[in-house]
Design a protein around this motif. Structure first.
Motif, mmCIF file in Angstrom:
data_model
loop_
_atom_site.group_PDB
_atom_site.id
_atom_site.type_symbol
_atom_site.label_atom_id
_atom_site.label_comp_id
_atom_site.label_asym_id
_atom_site.label_seq_id
_atom_site.Cartn_x
_atom_site.Cartn_y
_atom_site.Cartn_z
ATOM 1 N N ILE A 228 37.243 18.202 -40.544
ATOM 2 C CA ILE A 228 35.958 17.524 -40.712
ATOM 3 C C ILE A 228 35.535 16.869 -39.404
ATOM 4 C CG2 ILE A 228 34.788 15.622 -41.902
ATOM 5 C CD1 ILE A 228 36.480 16.292 -44.363
ATOM 6 N N GLN A 229 36.473 16.239 -38.702
ATOM 7 C CA GLN A 229 36.142 15.617 -37.415
ATOM 8 C C GLN A 229 35.650 16.669 -36.421
ATOM 9 O OE1 GLN A 229 39.280 13.367 -35.489
ATOM 10 N NE2 GLN A 229 38.200 13.354 -33.540
ATOM 11 N N ARG A 230 36.359 17.794 -36.331
ATOM 12 C CA ARG A 230 35.932 18.858 -35.415
ATOM 13 C C ARG A 230 34.538 19.373 -35.762
ATOM 14 N NH1 ARG A 230 38.195 24.453 -36.728
ATOM 15 N NH2 ARG A 230 36.563 24.064 -38.294
ATOM 16 N N ASN A 231 34.274 19.618 -37.037
ATOM 17 C CA ASN A 231 32.964 20.141 -37.433
ATOM 18 C C ASN A 231 31.854 19.148 -37.104
ATOM 19 O OD1 ASN A 231 34.432 22.292 -38.396
ATOM 20 N ND2 ASN A 231 34.079 21.858 -40.562
ATOM 21 N N ALA A 232 32.097 17.854 -37.359
ATOM 22 C CA ALA A 232 31.089 16.846 -37.041
ATOM 23 C C ALA A 232 30.895 16.725 -35.536
ATOM 24 C CB ALA A 232 31.484 15.502 -37.638
ATOM 25 N N ALA A 233 31.968 16.852 -34.757
ATOM 26 C CA ALA A 233 31.843 16.816 -33.299
ATOM 27 C C ALA A 233 30.992 17.989 -32.813
ATOM 28 C CB ALA A 233 33.225 16.847 -32.655
ATOM 29 N N GLU A 234 31.174 19.171 -33.426
ATOM 30 C CA GLU A 234 30.328 20.318 -33.067
ATOM 31 C C GLU A 234 28.868 20.025 -33.393
ATOM 32 O OE1 GLU A 234 33.515 24.004 -33.650
ATOM 33 O OE2 GLU A 234 31.968 23.636 -35.170
ATOM 34 N N ASP A 235 28.621 19.404 -34.548
ATOM 35 C CA ASP A 235 27.250 19.059 -34.923
ATOM 36 C C ASP A 235 26.615 18.136 -33.896
ATOM 37 O OD1 ASP A 235 27.516 20.538 -37.259
ATOM 38 O OD2 ASP A 235 28.076 18.795 -38.471
ATOM 39 N N MET A 236 27.353 17.112 -33.465
ATOM 40 C CA MET A 236 26.790 16.147 -32.535
ATOM 41 C C MET A 236 26.628 16.739 -31.134
ATOM 42 S SD MET A 236 26.071 13.713 -34.494
ATOM 43 C CE MET A 236 25.917 14.910 -35.853
ATOM 44 N N LEU A 237 27.499 17.667 -30.761
ATOM 45 C CA LEU A 237 27.327 18.382 -29.501
ATOM 46 C C LEU A 237 26.064 19.238 -29.571
ATOM 47 C CD1 LEU A 237 28.835 18.659 -26.795
ATOM 48 C CD2 LEU A 237 29.923 20.719 -27.719
ATOM 49 N N LEU A 238 25.829 19.861 -30.711
ATOM 50 C CA LEU A 238 24.599 20.630 -30.909
ATOM 51 C C LEU A 238 23.387 19.711 -30.841
ATOM 52 C CD1 LEU A 238 23.097 23.241 -31.675
ATOM 53 C CD2 LEU A 238 23.589 22.719 -34.083
ATOM 54 N N LEU A 254 17.017 7.906 -39.316
ATOM 55 C CA LEU A 254 16.532 7.701 -40.681
ATOM 56 C C LEU A 254 17.577 8.144 -41.702
ATOM 57 C CD1 LEU A 254 14.262 6.986 -42.661
ATOM 58 C CD2 LEU A 254 13.382 9.310 -42.385
ATOM 59 N N LEU A 255 18.193 9.303 -41.453
ATOM 60 C CA LEU A 255 19.201 9.801 -42.382
ATOM 61 C C LEU A 255 20.388 8.856 -42.463
ATOM 62 C CD1 LEU A 255 19.152 13.598 -41.517
ATOM 63 C CD2 LEU A 255 18.716 12.635 -43.757
ATOM 64 N N SER A 256 20.835 8.361 -41.317
ATOM 65 C CA SER A 256 22.007 7.493 -41.326
ATOM 66 C C SER A 256 21.699 6.162 -41.996
ATOM 67 C CB SER A 256 22.509 7.268 -39.897
ATOM 68 O OG SER A 256 21.516 6.651 -39.103
ATOM 69 N N TRP A 257 20.516 5.587 -41.709
ATOM 70 C CA TRP A 257 20.180 4.306 -42.331
ATOM 71 C C TRP A 257 19.929 4.458 -43.824
ATOM 72 C CZ3 TRP A 257 21.562 0.037 -40.431
ATOM 73 C CH2 TRP A 257 21.588 -0.171 -39.048
ATOM 74 N N SER A 258 19.359 5.585 -44.236
ATOM 75 C CA SER A 258 19.136 5.786 -45.677
ATOM 76 C C SER A 258 20.470 5.877 -46.404
ATOM 77 C CB SER A 258 18.309 7.054 -45.919
ATOM 78 O OG SER A 258 19.027 8.209 -45.529
ATOM 79 N N ARG A 259 21.484 6.441 -45.739
ATOM 80 C CA ARG A 259 22.817 6.483 -46.357
ATOM 81 C C ARG A 259 23.352 5.070 -46.539
ATOM 82 N NH1 ARG A 259 26.731 7.366 -49.741
ATOM 83 N NH2 ARG A 259 28.805 7.169 -48.860
ATOM 84 N N LEU A 260 23.208 4.217 -45.517
ATOM 85 C CA LEU A 260 23.724 2.861 -45.618
ATOM 86 C C LEU A 260 22.961 2.059 -46.671
ATOM 87 C CD1 LEU A 260 24.219 2.078 -41.823
ATOM 88 C CD2 LEU A 260 25.975 2.672 -43.488
ATOM 89 N N ALA A 261 21.673 2.297 -46.768
ATOM 90 C CA ALA A 261 20.839 1.534 -47.693
ATOM 91 C C ALA A 261 20.918 2.068 -49.115
ATOM 92 C CB ALA A 261 19.382 1.555 -47.227
ATOM 93 N N SER A 262 21.236 3.369 -49.263
ATOM 94 C CA SER A 262 21.206 3.992 -50.589
ATOM 95 C C SER A 262 22.463 4.828 -50.807
ATOM 96 C CB SER A 262 19.956 4.881 -50.734
ATOM 97 O OG SER A 262 18.784 4.134 -50.488
ATOM 98 N N PRO A 263 23.581 4.195 -51.156
ATOM 99 C CA PRO A 263 24.821 4.958 -51.379
ATOM 100 C C PRO A 263 24.695 6.015 -52.471
ATOM 101 C CG PRO A 263 25.262 2.605 -51.225
ATOM 102 C CD PRO A 263 23.768 2.759 -51.323
ATOM 103 N N ARG A 272 22.951 16.823 -45.219
ATOM 104 C CA ARG A 272 21.535 16.732 -44.854
ATOM 105 C C ARG A 272 21.360 16.638 -43.342
ATOM 106 N NH1 ARG A 272 18.590 12.841 -49.334
ATOM 107 N NH2 ARG A 272 19.591 13.716 -51.190
ATOM 108 N N VAL A 273 22.301 15.967 -42.689
ATOM 109 C CA VAL A 273 22.279 15.905 -41.224
ATOM 110 C C VAL A 273 22.418 17.309 -40.648
ATOM 111 C CG1 VAL A 273 23.487 15.015 -39.190
ATOM 112 C CG2 VAL A 273 23.211 13.563 -41.214
ATOM 113 N N ARG A 274 23.372 18.044 -41.171
ATOM 114 C CA ARG A 274 23.596 19.417 -40.682
ATOM 115 C C ARG A 274 22.384 20.299 -40.965
ATOM 116 N NH1 ARG A 274 29.218 20.875 -42.485
ATOM 117 N NH2 ARG A 274 29.765 19.540 -40.710
ATOM 118 N N ASP A 275 21.793 20.157 -42.144
ATOM 119 C CA ASP A 275 20.597 20.935 -42.475
ATOM 120 C C ASP A 275 19.493 20.677 -41.452
ATOM 121 O OD1 ASP A 275 21.864 21.902 -44.725
ATOM 122 O OD2 ASP A 275 20.897 20.493 -46.099
ATOM 123 N N PHE A 276 19.304 19.408 -41.100
ATOM 124 C CA PHE A 276 18.257 19.057 -40.146
ATOM 125 C C PHE A 276 18.503 19.719 -38.797
ATOM 126 C CE2 PHE A 276 17.223 16.326 -36.538
ATOM 127 C CZ PHE A 276 15.837 16.384 -36.578
#
Length: 282
Positions: A228-238, A254-263, A272-276
């Motif tokens: 999971i860490q590797r896949n997320a690192a690839e996403d952020m490199l992209l 917006l996606l990250s704050w909506s997660r914190l505000a709306s569990p 959803r981050v990856r989809d974007f």
């Protein structure tokens, strides 16, 4: 008449046994325990159905393959693609580790295809509390597309062979975005606790991106959380390569704050981050 009555009793039992054998595919953020239940921290009211997942070129798509069967079942698990040489596919067995009041799949062991398995697992595992009642085995299917793979669709199947065949198919969509090649500048073990939601490990890399930091790469791939860490690192490199430098995408903020505000957004919110990222057109 007695023979007919006995056959009439046997047939429903046989049909029931066949139905009890099952193979399903779930996202990397949906873990299951040895008893066929989703890990509480990963439960999603509407888990994503993995039928036609997208993946970036020079990146990975990882899914859990979950097998459920009655005690005493022996089986073979196959992983196959069609066409056969478009994607690189690795199969890992997931080993269950005590996690709260149950067991979570964590440690990985590479497996051949086909791979033989049994339910319950090894005799040594049966001494662990509750494992004699095991009904579920879990594997990780790790799929990679090379940088020069053309955007297209590829059929990927996980096949379970017991007395009959059971198939869990996907139509993987290889999309145009390409994860940049090059050295991984930061190697660090930076994963969430085992009993935290699976998406919490991906959230660490998202938070680094939002803070202007480079992604961290696992030192080795020996756990589900490392994948999971590797896949997320690839996403952020992209994300860093998609035409903007300095400030991150406002949409990712917006996606990250909506997660914190709306569990209640669900355990698979990170998808959803990856989809974007896959749909972004500079």
């Amino acid at each position: 008449m007695r023979a007919i009555a006995q056959i009439a009793l046997i047939i429903p039992l046989a049909v029931s046994a066949l139905r009890a054998q099952d193979i399903q595919i779930y996202s990397e953020f949906e873990r299951f325990d040895p008893f066929g239940k989703p890990i509480a921290a990963d439960r999603d009211m509407q888990p994503r159905e993995i039928l036609s997942p997208a993946m970036a070129r020079n990146g990975h798509l990882s899914v859990h393959v979950v097998i459920t069967a009655p005690a005493g079942t022996n089986y073979f698990l196959y992983a196959a693609t069609n066409p056969p040489d478009i994607l690189q596919v690795k199969l890992y067995r997931e080993h269950f580790v005590p996690c709260g009041d149950t067991y979570c799949p964590d440690w990985l062991t590479a497996q051949p295809s086909p791979s033989f398995g049994a339910i319950p697992e090894l005799i040594s595992d049966l001494s662990r509390p509750g494992m004699s009642k095991q009904t579920t085995r879990s594997y990780l299917l790790d799929i990679r597309a090379t940088p020069n793979t053309p955007p297209r669709r590829v059929r990927v199947e996980a096949l379970l062979k017991t007395g009959t065949w059971h198939v869990a198919p996907m139509e993987v969509r290889i999309v145009a975005p390409t994860v940049p090649s090059g050295p991984h500048e930061i190697a660090a073990e930076d994963v969430a606790p085992l009993d935290a939601p699976s998406s919490a490990t991906a959230a660490i890399q998202l938070a680094r991106y939002l803070g202007g930091l480079k992604p961290e790469w696992p030192k080795q791939l020996v756990r589900v959380r490392d994948i999971i860490q590797r896949n997320a690192a690839e996403d952020m490199l992209l994300a860093r390569s998609l035409g903007r430098t300095g400030a991150p995408f406002p949409e990712l903020n917006l996606l990250s704050w909506s997660r914190l505000a709306s569990p209640e957004i669900g355990a698979e919110w990170y998808l959803r981050v990856r989809d974007f990222l896959y749909r972004f057109d500079p």
